[in-house]
Design a protein around this motif. Structure first.
Motif, PDB file in Angstrom:
ATOM      1  N   PRO A 149      35.476  40.659  43.494  1.00  0.00           N
ATOM      2  CA  PRO A 149      34.570  40.592  42.329  1.00  0.00           C
ATOM      3  C   PRO A 149      35.324  39.297  41.980  1.00  0.00           C
ATOM      4  O   PRO A 149      36.614  38.867  43.170  1.00  0.00           O
ATOM      5  CB  PRO A 149      36.191  41.201  41.193  1.00  0.00           C
ATOM      6  CG  PRO A 149      36.640  42.261  41.951  1.00  0.00           C
ATOM      7  CD  PRO A 149      36.470  42.113  43.436  1.00  0.00           C
ATOM      8  N   GLU A 150      34.709  38.376  41.498  1.00  0.00           N
ATOM      9  CA  GLU A 150      35.191  36.369  41.102  1.00  0.00           C
ATOM     10  C   GLU A 150      36.341  36.921  40.092  1.00  0.00           C
ATOM     11  O   GLU A 150      36.696  35.667  40.175  1.00  0.00           O
ATOM     12  CB  GLU A 150      34.407  35.765  41.215  1.00  0.00           C
ATOM     13  CG  GLU A 150      33.692  35.957  42.605  1.00  0.00           C
ATOM     14  CD  GLU A 150      32.405  34.652  41.893  1.00  0.00           C
ATOM     15  OE1 GLU A 150      32.280  33.726  41.088  1.00  0.00           O
ATOM     16  OE2 GLU A 150      31.256  35.208  42.502  1.00  0.00           O
ATOM     17  N   ILE A 151      36.606  37.394  39.083  1.00  0.00           N
ATOM     18  CA  ILE A 151      37.170  37.420  37.914  1.00  0.00           C
ATOM     19  C   ILE A 151      37.747  38.408  38.113  1.00  0.00           C
ATOM     20  O   ILE A 151      37.925  39.503  38.398  1.00  0.00           O
ATOM     21  CB  ILE A 151      37.144  37.689  36.646  1.00  0.00           C
ATOM     22  CG1 ILE A 151      35.333  37.116  36.472  1.00  0.00           C
ATOM     23  CG2 ILE A 151      37.609  38.217  35.549  1.00  0.00           C
ATOM     24  CD1 ILE A 151      34.594  37.060  35.406  1.00  0.00           C
ATOM     25  N   THR A 153      42.657  40.350  38.583  1.00  0.00           N
ATOM     26  CA  THR A 153      43.681  40.050  37.594  1.00  0.00           C
ATOM     27  C   THR A 153      45.277  39.748  38.426  1.00  0.00           C
ATOM     28  O   THR A 153      44.416  39.395  39.150  1.00  0.00           O
ATOM     29  CB  THR A 153      44.369  41.413  37.515  1.00  0.00           C
ATOM     30  OG1 THR A 153      44.565  42.212  39.152  1.00  0.00           O
ATOM     31  CG2 THR A 153      43.450  42.629  37.171  1.00  0.00           C
ATOM     32  N   TYR A 177      42.273  30.526  33.445  1.00  0.00           N
ATOM     33  CA  TYR A 177      42.285  31.455  33.293  1.00  0.00           C
ATOM     34  C   TYR A 177      41.332  32.194  32.377  1.00  0.00           C
ATOM     35  O   TYR A 177      40.786  31.634  31.524  1.00  0.00           O
ATOM     36  CB  TYR A 177      43.521  31.730  32.311  1.00  0.00           C
ATOM     37  CG  TYR A 177      44.986  31.970  32.970  1.00  0.00           C
ATOM     38  CD1 TYR A 177      45.456  32.612  33.013  1.00  0.00           C
ATOM     39  CD2 TYR A 177      45.266  30.925  33.983  1.00  0.00           C
ATOM     40  CE1 TYR A 177      46.633  33.393  34.498  1.00  0.00           C
ATOM     41  CE2 TYR A 177      46.428  30.983  34.452  1.00  0.00           C
ATOM     42  CZ  TYR A 177      47.059  32.277  34.721  1.00  0.00           C
ATOM     43  OH  TYR A 177      48.238  32.181  35.437  1.00  0.00           O
ATOM     44  N   VAL A 178      40.370  33.646  32.363  1.00  0.00           N
ATOM     45  CA  VAL A 178      40.029  34.374  31.004  1.00  0.00           C
ATOM     46  C   VAL A 178      40.460  34.647  30.072  1.00  0.00           C
ATOM     47  O   VAL A 178      41.116  34.954  29.844  1.00  0.00           O
ATOM     48  CB  VAL A 178      39.325  35.363  32.302  1.00  0.00           C
ATOM     49  CG1 VAL A 178      37.951  36.190  31.280  1.00  0.00           C
ATOM     50  CG2 VAL A 178      38.539  34.693  33.617  1.00  0.00           C
ATOM     51  N   ARG A 179      39.414  34.725  29.109  1.00  0.00           N
ATOM     52  CA  ARG A 179      40.167  34.624  27.871  1.00  0.00           C
ATOM     53  C   ARG A 179      39.727  36.606  27.510  1.00  0.00           C
ATOM     54  O   ARG A 179      37.918  36.652  28.312  1.00  0.00           O
ATOM     55  CB  ARG A 179      38.727  34.266  26.610  1.00  0.00           C
ATOM     56  CG  ARG A 179      39.589  34.454  25.420  1.00  0.00           C
ATOM     57  CD  ARG A 179      38.999  33.222  24.029  1.00  0.00           C
ATOM     58  NE  ARG A 179      39.402  31.967  24.129  1.00  0.00           N
ATOM     59  CZ  ARG A 179      38.724  31.401  23.946  1.00  0.00           C
ATOM     60  NH1 ARG A 179      37.741  31.172  23.808  1.00  0.00           N
ATOM     61  NH2 ARG A 179      39.819  29.897  24.452  1.00  0.00           N
ATOM     62  N   PRO A 181      38.188  39.862  26.798  1.00  0.00           N
ATOM     63  CA  PRO A 181      37.251  40.388  26.359  1.00  0.00           C
ATOM     64  C   PRO A 181      37.590  41.713  24.956  1.00  0.00           C
ATOM     65  O   PRO A 181      38.973  41.920  24.939  1.00  0.00           O
ATOM     66  CB  PRO A 181      36.663  41.512  27.118  1.00  0.00           C
ATOM     67  CG  PRO A 181      36.565  41.088  28.360  1.00  0.00           C
ATOM     68  CD  PRO A 181      38.369  40.424  28.500  1.00  0.00           C
ATOM     69  N   VAL A 184      38.730  45.139  24.556  1.00  0.00           N
ATOM     70  CA  VAL A 184      39.646  45.699  25.640  1.00  0.00           C
ATOM     71  C   VAL A 184      40.747  45.997  25.986  1.00  0.00           C
ATOM     72  O   VAL A 184      41.182  44.992  25.948  1.00  0.00           O
ATOM     73  CB  VAL A 184      39.141  44.908  26.852  1.00  0.00           C
ATOM     74  CG1 VAL A 184      39.163  45.719  27.916  1.00  0.00           C
ATOM     75  CG2 VAL A 184      37.184  44.758  26.987  1.00  0.00           C
ATOM     76  N   ARG A 186      43.660  46.541  27.786  1.00  0.00           N
ATOM     77  CA  ARG A 186      44.098  45.722  29.183  1.00  0.00           C
ATOM     78  C   ARG A 186      45.779  46.923  29.743  1.00  0.00           C
ATOM     79  O   ARG A 186      46.842  46.590  28.926  1.00  0.00           O
ATOM     80  CB  ARG A 186      44.436  45.370  29.359  1.00  0.00           C
ATOM     81  CG  ARG A 186      43.946  44.460  31.235  1.00  0.00           C
ATOM     82  CD  ARG A 186      44.090  43.243  31.318  1.00  0.00           C
ATOM     83  NE  ARG A 186      42.774  42.282  30.181  1.00  0.00           N
ATOM     84  CZ  ARG A 186      41.656  42.893  31.131  1.00  0.00           C
ATOM     85  NH1 ARG A 186      41.324  43.775  31.849  1.00  0.00           N
ATOM     86  NH2 ARG A 186      40.238  43.189  30.569  1.00  0.00           N
ATOM     87  N   GLU A 191      47.000  39.631  32.208  1.00  0.00           N
ATOM     88  CA  GLU A 191      46.049  38.479  32.609  1.00  0.00           C
ATOM     89  C   GLU A 191      44.851  38.430  33.456  1.00  0.00           C
ATOM     90  O   GLU A 191      44.894  39.040  34.343  1.00  0.00           O
ATOM     91  CB  GLU A 191      46.725  37.184  32.691  1.00  0.00           C
ATOM     92  CG  GLU A 191      47.237  36.623  30.816  1.00  0.00           C
ATOM     93  CD  GLU A 191      48.248  35.543  31.248  1.00  0.00           C
ATOM     94  OE1 GLU A 191      48.084  34.835  30.647  1.00  0.00           O
ATOM     95  OE2 GLU A 191      48.991  35.201  32.494  1.00  0.00           O
ATOM     96  N   LEU A 192      43.486  37.572  33.387  1.00  0.00           N
ATOM     97  CA  LEU A 192      42.670  37.410  34.407  1.00  0.00           C
ATOM     98  C   LEU A 192      42.789  36.445  34.973  1.00  0.00           C
ATOM     99  O   LEU A 192      42.627  35.735  33.160  1.00  0.00           O
ATOM    100  CB  LEU A 192      41.079  38.353  33.398  1.00  0.00           C
ATOM    101  CG  LEU A 192      41.284  40.008  33.667  1.00  0.00           C
ATOM    102  CD1 LEU A 192      39.877  39.882  32.349  1.00  0.00           C
ATOM    103  CD2 LEU A 192      41.377  40.548  34.467  1.00  0.00           C
ATOM    104  N   LEU A 194      39.852  33.459  36.893  1.00  0.00           N
ATOM    105  CA  LEU A 194      38.886  33.227  38.295  1.00  0.00           C
ATOM    106  C   LEU A 194      40.104  33.056  39.737  1.00  0.00           C
ATOM    107  O   LEU A 194      40.921  32.622  39.711  1.00  0.00           O
ATOM    108  CB  LEU A 194      38.119  32.156  38.225  1.00  0.00           C
ATOM    109  CG  LEU A 194      37.322  32.115  36.427  1.00  0.00           C
ATOM    110  CD1 LEU A 194      36.670  30.732  37.364  1.00  0.00           C
ATOM    111  CD2 LEU A 194      36.945  33.697  36.456  1.00  0.00           C
ATOM    112  N   ARG A 204      42.487  45.079  47.757  1.00  0.00           N
ATOM    113  CA  ARG A 204      41.822  45.754  47.121  1.00  0.00           C
ATOM    114  C   ARG A 204      41.390  46.470  48.404  1.00  0.00           C
ATOM    115  O   ARG A 204      41.367  48.124  48.686  1.00  0.00           O
ATOM    116  CB  ARG A 204      40.472  45.106  47.256  1.00  0.00           C
ATOM    117  CG  ARG A 204      40.877  44.640  45.320  1.00  0.00           C
ATOM    118  CD  ARG A 204      39.217  44.243  44.129  1.00  0.00           C
ATOM    119  NE  ARG A 204      40.220  43.594  43.298  1.00  0.00           N
ATOM    120  CZ  ARG A 204      39.815  44.512  42.292  1.00  0.00           C
ATOM    121  NH1 ARG A 204      39.733  45.633  42.359  1.00  0.00           N
ATOM    122  NH2 ARG A 204      40.681  43.501  40.918  1.00  0.00           N
TER     123      ARG A 204
END
Lengths: 379, 892
Positions: A149-151, A153, A177-179, A181, A184, A186, A191-192, A194, A204
């Motif tokens: 995945p590109e997004i 943790t 950093y990704v806002r 959702p 959701v 977590r 934080e998430l 890219l 992984r």
């Protein structure tokens, strides 16, 4: 001919039909020889050999002749017919050949006109074809291609890769950093981001598969830089090999294969010590410049590609840091797991844009993402 | 970091050219990014001169005509000089005609207002010793030379070092001052804060070349321990400040630094300010440790009167404490900063004066009138400095060093260097004692016991793939300041203080040995690759083949941005409640136009199409194969909705909960679908052109697929369709078809169909927004395609007999879709009907209003025999009956 005595049947001389046959034959032979086309030839066949023509007529009437005449007339008429048929066939062949020749002559085209209907030519993007070229080198060495995945943790992108909690790469200036959702939950509010490199997939991959592990991980990564030498998105390919006995010398050998496959048989590689949080020892890897000899061109000028260095910096690598294995939990999926005293291996990562840039002399990174057909058509 | 080579050579001087030094440092881990040059290009033509006389110029008020002794055979030279301070008796720096100045100009003989000048007397900035402009020429006497001697001897083993250069007229200037320095631009990796100083780099050079290393310059320390009269320090947060040291100086004269010091700082990229500040910078560049000089009188409360003398003799007290939440402080750069309790401030008598480790305050700065200095050298928590610096958006030379983690020992290194220079360059008196605060009780600092690590020979060999003699290991480690003693299976290695942050494990020692021993020595081998079998997965192969199929059909692949503008959805006319609005947003985008992750490939395809159309390339046939990002939401059955939770069909690990990434394949056609030809006019890109391409793609994979009318907000409502397929046998079910799908014409529902994606012509308003006339294309989820594509194909018998081909023209109500007719025909045709397809469509007068004619190509076959028209007659009758059921009739 007028002074020739008239022959009569009762004179006991040759029957008069013979003369007719001879005349018809001569006339027909002349006409066939003069025929200029298949059509004309067909008309002549009807005239001399057709059902109503004189010669076949004569043949049919042979039976009604006097018995002593039958033999001579019949024989002469038959001979004449056969001779004419043979001549006709020969002429037909001659004329057909001539007519075909004429037809072919008439069919002549301008071979320099373009083909039609046109079959348009498509091209893979240079980043795709370079990625495949890289994948194929490592597929050939026995590596499997994995993607992640590109997004990601923060855990996979930084923590598990032995980045200290204060590592500068974690800063908002160095990582997108990704806002989170809405709605959701977590665990721990992690934080998430890219992913800033393809390396999270190392963890992984080890979580999902037991050792030995030989994988390459291509994909898109992100860093908030935008200038002539940086784009905020770019592509990497990562390699990871973990087994009982994978050494730094194995890393060198593997990358030597890569360098020669990509840049030519004469290439050499050199390892320079460096630092990365997730490898120890860490190295940067240079490939000997493929455009010059030790930094200089034939005319003695400094090589524009390697800037006179003789080496091109191509990738970062190293032996996987033991701390990284410690971040891989042992589960049913990867048992017996990754005990740093029992397994060791190497990891490397390189930029696909940079590889293509070096190989194809691409002057500006932005060309990759402008998608101008005049660029796309070139590769 | 910039290290002037002459400075480096003072501590370690291998007999090597700069190129070889560059190579050795680079190959042992201290990468030389560039070799710069500071000062004049060549020292040639720069000499010492003595001014014998300086007379006013006859025709110019501001110029003087000087007789300057340059040690030349034909006597003193005449030089015209405009500096106000030139005077007889001075020793000066002179550039002779032919000398090349830093800007590249060559000095020539010149006539200045009628007087010939045979050179130039130099000011500091003309040699790049200072930023300039200088107030006058540089005078080489007194302090300049004394200081130069001090500096040079500081690294020598004894105090009797010879003076560095001759002052005789005509002597080369370079012997006296570093006027032409090579400067190494080094990349210091974050694990090596010990290399942030010149001496640390010298140690690396020593290890890399074997050249001798001079003793550390801080070993000679004029200072003493014990309390300091007139100054005191309290540290309230020892957890964030492991050590705080300070020394006091009296009778300080603040003045410009001597040329040698300016030359070194300038070459290292540091602008000279005044002697006190320059000394802090010099000590920092040499040791790596930042220092801060306070005006001690102002610390004591003398700062209330600007420029005032303070209160001589008062006790200056500094307090190191955590800031209060919301506390505000104005920093040197004039900004007011709002602090929190994780940040550390230093208070003087009048309150907070600086943010510890990051930036000082104006109030207690050293200024021209300063006479008492308190020299602070402290050790701070690296992570805490990093956090504060990041939170305030405030970075400084000091913070960038502290955040890498300096060791407490380094405080006294810097104090020793600074003390000596303060005394020698500022005429200061060092007040006895050293404030040294550490630990919760505020007692002095005691070093932690050193770490000893076992370095196993077998382990070293196992990691490197080559062995290194044990004696060689010990030698390398010793050069790097590690002590070692033999152990049963290797060495017991003691880590020096300055390396304790970086070297904590055996593997770290292995790296030290490997990098100095030389990675060039490693053989090139390949790993055993036990159990390795390089093969692409099914999904990866499907993706490659799909891309190849499109390239083979004449399409160009593009690579677009993953980022998109939030307005993209509006431009695509996506209504607010549509699932496509579930986009992934960035917290810190580079710009608004790049603030979301693309929820569809359509945006980048349209952008690329417009780019090319606007450049005169009106016919565009492009595709992109790339990731698409959406929040996991929406009702099943919506185009682009998420699959049920679980493993991904394409084998990629799932993105984080709440987010779905899928690999999409998007095609966009605009303009003509083929180049113009002299023989035929190519069709233009419309729904059917796109569908033909889609068919070519899907049938490449032997998919059982079909389309049903479907809508998407960005597609032409009457020319758009959902693309469906049956999952491959044994394949995963990863999606559902729309419930509204037209049942007729669809294969029997043996399995839930997969929604592959969308096909259609672009909505004209959308096309217009991208300045396109008409465009068509499709968007496919490659994960779904992989699930529908059979991984293995099995043979299907076709018999030995020829097929029987027949045409059938029927008229039907116009509402009956072709696919429905074909479905009916196929069911009626049974086994004997091998294929049926539409090859002609006609609407018009001959078939009447509301009806159209479809011509079908039928092909029949039998595995047993060659079929005759009589054989197929009953089947044809059943087919006709099926046509009639749909309101159709045979067209006469």
């Amino acid at each position: 001919m007028s002074d020739r005595p008239e022959q009569t049947p009762d004179a006991g001389g040759p029957p008069p039909q013979l003369e007719l046959i001879e005349r018809l034959r001569g006339e027909a032979e002349a006409a066939l020889a003069a025929a200029a086309s298949s059509r004309e030839l067909e008309q002549l066949r009807l005239r001399y050999l057709g059902r109503k023509a004189e010669l076949p007529q004569l043949l049919r009437e042979v039976a009604s002749l006097a018995p002593e005449q039958r033999g001579a007339v019949g024989k002469a008429a038959n001979q004449a017919r056969q001779a004419l048929e043979a001549l006709l066939a020969a002429r037909a062949r001659e004329l057909a050949a001539a007519e075909l020749q004429a037809q072919l002559e008439a069919d002549r085209v301008d071979v320099t006109l373009p083909g039609a209907p046109p079959a348009p030519i498509g091209r893979a993007h240079l980043l795709s074809s370079t990625r495949r070229e890289l994948e194929d080198v490592f597929l050939g060495l026995g590596f499997t291609v994995l993607e992640g995945p590109e997004i990601e943790t923060v855990h996979y992108n930084f923590d598990a890769l032995n980045h200290s909690p204060t590592h500068p790469a974690r800063a908002r200036t160095d990582t997108f950093y990704v806002r989170p959702p809405d709605g959701v939950q977590r665990s721990g509010g992690e934080e998430l981001v890219l992913r800033t490199h393809t390396s999270p997939m190392q963890i992984r991959a080890m979580e999902a598969h037991p050792p030995p592990l030989y994988v390459v991980i291509p994909g898109r990564v992100y860093r908030p830089d935008s200038d002539a030498t940086h784009t905020p998105q770019f592509h990497q390919i990562e390699g990871l090999a973990v087994d009982e006995d994978i050494t730094l010398a194995d890393l060198k050998g593997t990358l030597l294969v890569f360098a020669r496959e990509l840049f030519g048989e004469q290439r050499d590689v050199r390892l320079r010590p460096h630092f990365f949080p997730f490898t120890e020892p860490s190295v940067e890897v240079d490939v000997s410049c493929f455009q010059c000899r030790r930094g200089f061109m034939r005319d003695g000028s400094r090589c524009p590609l390697c800037k006179g260095e003789g080496w091109l910096e191509v990738l970062g690598a190293g032996e996987v840091d033991p701390n990284v294995y410690a971040h891989v939990p042992t589960t049913a999926a990867n048992a017996p797991g990754y005990d740093p005293e029992r397994v060791q291996g190497y990891a490397w990562g390189m930029g696909i844009e940079r590889i293509a840039m070096l190989k194809h002399r691409i002057p500006d990174l932005r060309l990759y993402y402008d998608n101008d057909l005049r660029f796309l058509e070139q590769f | 970091m910039r290290v002037p080579l002459p400075w480096l050579r003072e501590y370690c001087d291998p007999a090597l050219e700069v190129g070889a030094i560059e190579e050795r440092l680079t190959m042992t881990g201290t990468k030389v990014e560039a070799v710069l040059h500071h000062g004049v290009p060549s020292a040639e033509g720069f000499v010492v001169g003595r001014v014998l006389s300086a007379e006013p110029h006859p025709d110019a008020d501001r110029l003087k005509v000087c007789a300057v002794e340059l040690g030349l055979a034909d006597g003193p030279a005449t030089i015209v000089c405009g500096a106000p301070n030139v005077a007889a008796g001075q020793t000066v720096a002179v550039a002779l005609p032919g000398a090349v100045m830093p800007d590249g100009t060559t000095l020539k003989r010149a006539r200045l207002r009628g007087v010939a000048s045979e050179g130039m007397i130099l000011a500091e900035h003309e040699l790049q010793l200072d930023a300039g402009p200088s107030p006058g020429i540089m005078v080489l006497d007194g302090t300049a030379l004394a200081a130069a001697s001090v500096s040079a001897s500081s690294s020598q083993m004894d105090d009797d070092a010879p003076p560095p250069g001759e002052l005789a007229p005509g002597a080369p200037l370079a012997a006296l001052l570093p006027i032409a320095s090579d400067v190494l631009e080094l990349e210091i990796t974050p694990n090596r804060p010990d290399c942030l100083g010149v001496y640390g780099v010298a140690r690396e050079l020593h290890a890399a070349t074997g050249a001798a290393l001079a003793p550390a310059p801080w070993l000679r320390d004029p200072g003493s321990a014990g309390p300091v009269a007139g100054a005191a320090v309290t540290v309230e947060c020892p957890e964030l400040c492991p050590r705080f040291t300070a020394r006091a100086f009296e009778h300080v004269t603040v003045a410009p630094s001597p040329p040698w010091l300016k030359a070194r700082l300038s070459a290292a990229g540091q602008r000279p300010i005044n002697n006190v500040v320059d000394i802090t910078n010099y000590a920092m560049l040499l040791t790596g440790q930042p220092l801060h000089a306070f005006d001690l009188d102002r610390v004591a409360g003398g700062g209330a009167q600007p420029g005032g003398p303070g209160q001589p003799g008062a006790v200056g007290r500094l307090t190191v404490r955590r800031a209060r939440d919301g506390e505000q402080l104005q920093t040197l750069d004039g900004h007011t900063r709002t602090l929190d309790r994780e940040m550390v401030v230093i208070d003087d008598a009048e309150g907070p004066t600086s943010i510890a480790a990051i930036m000082g305050g104006a109030r207690s700065e050293v200024h021209a009138g300063t006479s008492r200095v308190l020299m602070e050298v402290a050790c701070w928590s690296g992570p805490n400095v990093h956090r504060t610096s990041w939170a305030l958006g405030l970075r400084s030379e000091a913070s960038s060093r502290f955040e890498k983690g300096l060791q407490p020992e380094q405080c006294m290194h810097a104090q020793a260097i600074a003390s000596r220079l303060m005394v020698e360059l500022c005429g200061a008196t060092l007040v006895p004692g050293t404030i040294d605060v550490a630990g919760s009780d505020g007692a002095g600092w005691t070093p932690p016991p050193p770490t000893t690590l076992r370095l196993r020979e077998a382990r070293l060999r196992a990691i490197l793939g080559v062995s290194v003699e044990r004696s060689r290991q010990a030698e390398i480690l010793a050069a790097l300041d590690f002590a070692s003693t033999p152990a049963a299976d290797g060495l017991d290695v003691t880590v020096p203080a300055l390396r304790r942050g970086d070297v904590t494990r055996e593997i770290d020692l292995i790296e030290e040995v490997a990098r100095i021993d030389g990675l060039e020595r490693l053989p090139a081998t390949l790993p055993a690759r036990r159990g390795a079998a390089g093969r692409l997965s099914h999904a990866q192969r499907v993706r490659r083949r799909a891309e190849d199929a499109l390239v083979g059909r004449g399409l160009h692949e593009i690579v677009g941005w993953s980022f998109a503008a939030p307005e993209l959805l509006e431009r695509l006319q996506v209504p607010p409640q549509h699932p496509l609005h579930g986009v992934v947003e960035l917290e810190n985008p580079l710009s608004d136009a790049q603030s979301i992750m693309r929820p569809t490939l359509l945006g980048s395809l349209l952008d690329a199409a417009r780019h090319n159309v606007s450049r005169g390339h009106g016919d565009v046939a492009i595709f992109e194969s790339g990731t698409v990002y959406r929040l996991e939401q929406g009702e099943p059955g919506e185009p682009g909705a998420a699959p049920p939770a679980g493993a991904r069909a394409d084998g990629r690990p799932r993105a984080e909960p709440g987010i779905r990434e899928h690999h999409g394949l998007g095609v966009l056609l605009s303009g003509r679908i083929a180049p113009r030809s002299w023989r035929a006019t190519p069709a233009s890109a419309d729904f059917f052109a796109a569908k033909a391409l889609l068919a070519a793609l899907l049938e490449h994979f032997h998919l059982s697929w079909w389309v049903t009318p479907g809508e998407a907000p960005f597609l032409h409502p009457g020319r758009s369709a959902a693309v469906l397929a049956l999952p491959a046998a044994g394949g995963e079910r990863a999606g559902r078809a729309p419930a509204a799908a037209d049942g007729a014409g669809q294969p029997p529902p043996a399995a839930e169909p997969l929604l592959l994606g969308l096909l259609g012509e672009l909505h004209p308003l959308v096309a217009e927004r991208w300045e396109l006339e008409r465009a068509a294309g499709f968007l496919i989820d490659l994960g779904q395609l992989a699930a529908a594509a059979p991984a293995e194909l099995t043979f299907s018998a076709f018999g030995a007999f020829p097929v029987l081909n027949q045409d059938l023209a029927v008229t039907l109500p116009i509402e009956v879709p072709a696919e429905r007719l074909l479905g009916g025909v196929r069911r009626a045709g049974g086994e004997m009907l091998d294929r049926a397809s539409v090859f002609d469509v006609y609407e018009g007068e001959q078939v009447g209003d509301g009806r159209r004619s479809l011509a079908l190509a039928l092909s029949f076959r039998s595995l047993e025999r060659t079929l005759t028209d009589e054989d197929v007659e009953p089947v044809r009758a059943r087919i006709l009956a099926a046509v009639q059921e749909l309101g159709g009739e045979l067209r006469g």
